[in-house]
Enzyme design. Structure first.
Site, PDB file in Angstrom:
ATOM      1  N   HIS A   1      17.884 -34.804 -44.053  1.00  0.00           N
ATOM      2  CA  HIS A   1      16.698 -34.906 -44.913  1.00  0.00           C
ATOM      3  C   HIS A   1      16.120 -33.516 -45.201  1.00  0.00           C
ATOM      4  CE1 HIS A   1      16.194 -39.218 -45.425  1.00  0.00           C
ATOM      5  NE2 HIS A   1      16.476 -39.399 -44.151  1.00  0.00           N
TER       6      HIS A   1
ATOM      7  N   GLU B   1      19.233 -40.343 -40.057  1.00  0.00           N
ATOM      8  CA  GLU B   1      20.077 -40.500 -41.248  1.00  0.00           C
ATOM      9  C   GLU B   1      20.841 -39.225 -41.641  1.00  0.00           C
ATOM     10  OE1 GLU B   1      17.737 -44.042 -43.526  1.00  0.00           O
ATOM     11  OE2 GLU B   1      16.932 -42.046 -43.854  1.00  0.00           O
TER      12      GLU B   1
ATOM     13  N   ASP C   1      11.118 -33.317 -46.529  1.00  0.00           N
ATOM     14  CA  ASP C   1      12.207 -34.272 -46.767  1.00  0.00           C
ATOM     15  C   ASP C   1      13.066 -33.752 -47.920  1.00  0.00           C
ATOM     16  OD1 ASP C   1      13.763 -36.779 -46.839  1.00  0.00           O
ATOM     17  OD2 ASP C   1      12.132 -37.546 -45.604  1.00  0.00           O
TER      18      ASP C   1
HETATM   19  C1  ACM Z   1      13.592 -43.579 -41.368  1.00  0.00           C
HETATM   20  O1  ACM Z   1      13.078 -44.583 -41.901  1.00  0.00           O
HETATM   21  N1  ACM Z   1      14.619 -42.980 -41.914  1.00  0.00           N
HETATM   22  C2  ACM Z   1      13.085 -43.051 -40.120  1.00  0.00           C
END
Ligand code: ACM
Length: 512
Positions: free
Chosen positions: A246, A311, A171
């Site tokens: 991410h 995201e 991440d």
């Molecule tokens: C997430 O909670 N961004 C998958």
């Protein structure tokens, strides 16, 4: 018992373990017989010889072609014989978990406990899971969790008949997996200079920090241990390598992978970054990710490989000349289509290697890749859309499967990310969305709990957020809907917490 078996018929009498109890199994179940012996021996102090001709009582493990398939088993307990029969070893293993729970909770201790009579009630149990994907996700990027704790967690998953460990390894705030080809991923990407503390805030001026560096990673040998330990417990480890978003920790290690960036640093605060967190769309990025995934495939036998996909701040591609050139040369409509193209590449790449891609529900935007499985987290809509389009789905909606939310509305709970998912909310969860017809519902493989660790700095804290909510989730995923009853569950849970106490699990106590 948690999760409650599909069918339980109580019978007269009890079965008692004593110094004369032996375990009987055919050669193909020898390893499971040894594992059963090793779990019953420490607390009782009895030897449990395997296939001994003499003795007072016996536990039998048997494969039976007529037995319930799909990980099911039959457990028959009579005064002299407890017998587990199943179609396959995994069913025998699940039956062993049930049998162990039928003895006093002290059976989970690792040294002889005196003054306990090790009896289980006689019964006939016929059991089979409702779903094939019974999962728990753990984010080890936001806070690194030691391998020893991962192994403990796997033991607890097995005890609750959960069978998927979704390991969120990368991440913005950390890359946790050794990749031999790209050593900087862990030399640089596994370490950050600081860590944001709670409470959560979007205002940079209000952020508070620990003032201490944080990091860690798993070597490939560590991973092999985890994967093997899980396999011995019939748990599949599904690794997640986040792309294209991410990805700040990877870009900090290799800035070339980003969009027009010379230098960035591993993330220190929680939230989505506006810059430096999304991979570029060059060939070199694809070759890099293929190189990473080649090592991932060698380490993880799982059919499913999770590629994230959530995201993605597409402004990074809107503002990048290279990305815009790529978009135009591919004749794509917009940045959503570009993400879709990115994911499709890896869907095809994984399929060619006999694997399947799974991603968070944003992979629907711009068109879903042909073989993709969708993990529905922003509510149920993504799962519904994917199932209707004939794709498999795993349900992971924030309500109520995000265990980073508060468990109770009071001012004594430790700081969490927000929201509220109580034990009863989790217990009431129905993984098959109402909007699906029966044929579409068959695409719901199951569901899983999510442990995002922004505000869970260590294993004790993760356990507090996990248990007993994961007991409720295990029952949702394993037991037939008709057996579900919250009061009954809570009564069983009181006893079950004694087992967790013996195992040193830092569960949240029940509200009385
Ligand atoms: C997430 O909670 N961004 C998958």
């Amino acid at each position: 018992m948690i999760p409650i078996p599909a069918k339980v018929i109580p019978r007269e009498g009890t079965f008692t373990l004593d110094a004369g109890t032996s375990i009987h199994a055919s050669e193909e179940l020898r390893v499971l017989a040894e594992s059963l012996r090793d779990t019953l021996r420490p607390a009782t102090g009895f030897p449990f010889p395997i296939n001994s001709a003499t003795g007072t009582s016996r536990v039998e493990l048997a494969l039976d072609a007529r037995a319930q398939g799909n990980d099911g088993y039959a457990l028959s307990i009579r005064p002299q014989v407890a017998r587990i029969a199943a179609f396959s070893p995994v069913g025998v293993f699940q039956g062993m978990q049930t049998l162990r729970q039928l003895f006093p909770a002290a059976i989970y201790r690792r040294a002889p406990v005196s003054g306990v009579t090790w009896t289980a009630p006689c019964a006939d149990i016929a059991d089979v899971p409702r779903f094939g994907w019974r999962g728990c996700h753990v984010d080890v990027a936001r806070h690194f969790m030691p391998k020893e704790w991962i192994l403990k967690h796997l033991d607890l998953l097995a005890m609750h008949k959960l069978n998927v460990f979704h390991w969120h390894l990368t991440d913005d705030q950390g890359w946790r997996l050794e990749i031999k080809r790209y050593p900087k991923l862990t030399e640089v990407g596994a370490w950050r200079s600081d860590t944001m503390l709670g409470p959560p805030t979007k205002d940079p001026a209000k952020r508070r920090f620990t003032g201490k560096p944080h990091g860690g990673f798993y070597t490939q040998d560590d991973v092999r241990e985890v994967v093997r330990y899980a396999a011995d417990r019939f748990i599949t480890v599904v690794p997640e390598i986040e792309m294209p978003g991410h990805s700040r920790a990877a870009i900090a290690a290799y800035p070339d992978l980003g969009n027009d960036i010379d230098k960035t640093a591993v993330g220190t605060w929680w939230g989505i970054y506006d810059k430096g967190a999304v991979f570029g769309v060059d060939d070199k990025v694809f070759r890099f990710l293929e190189g990473v995934l080649e090592e991932v495939l060698e380490l993880f036998p799982s059919t499913f490989i999770h590629v994230g996909g959530d995201e993605v701040r597409k402004n990074e591609w809107r503002e990048s000349k290279a990305a815009q050139t790529r978009l135009k040369s591919l004749g794509l409509k917009d940045e959503d289509a570009l993400q879709s193209w990115f994911i499709k590449h890896f869907d095809t790449w994984l399929a060619a290697k006999g694997r399947r891609l799974v991603g968070w529900d944003e992979i629907l935007e711009g068109g879903l890749a042909a073989g993709a499985t969708v993990m529905s987290w922003r509510g149920e809509d993504g799962g519904v859309a994917a199932a209707k389009a004939g794709h498999d789905v795993v349900m992971a909606p924030q309500k109520p499967t995000y265990f980073d939310h508060y468990q109770a509305k009071n001012d004594r709970e430790p700081i969490a990310i927000g929201g509220h998912n109580s034990l009863s909310d989790v217990y009431a969860y129905e993984p098959v969305p109402r909007a699906l017809k029966a044929a579409e519902a068959a695409h719901v493989l199951g569901a899983q709990a999510q442990l995002w660790t922004e505000f869970m700095p260590d294993p004790r804290h993760v356990e507090y957020m996990t248990w007993p909510r994961l007991c409720a989730m295990a029952e949702v995923l394993w037991s037939p809907t008709e057996t579900r009853n919250y009061d009954g569950f809570k009564a069983r849970l009181r006893m079950h917490l004694e087992r967790l106490r013996a195992l040193d699990v830092n569960f949240r106590p029940l509200d009385e």
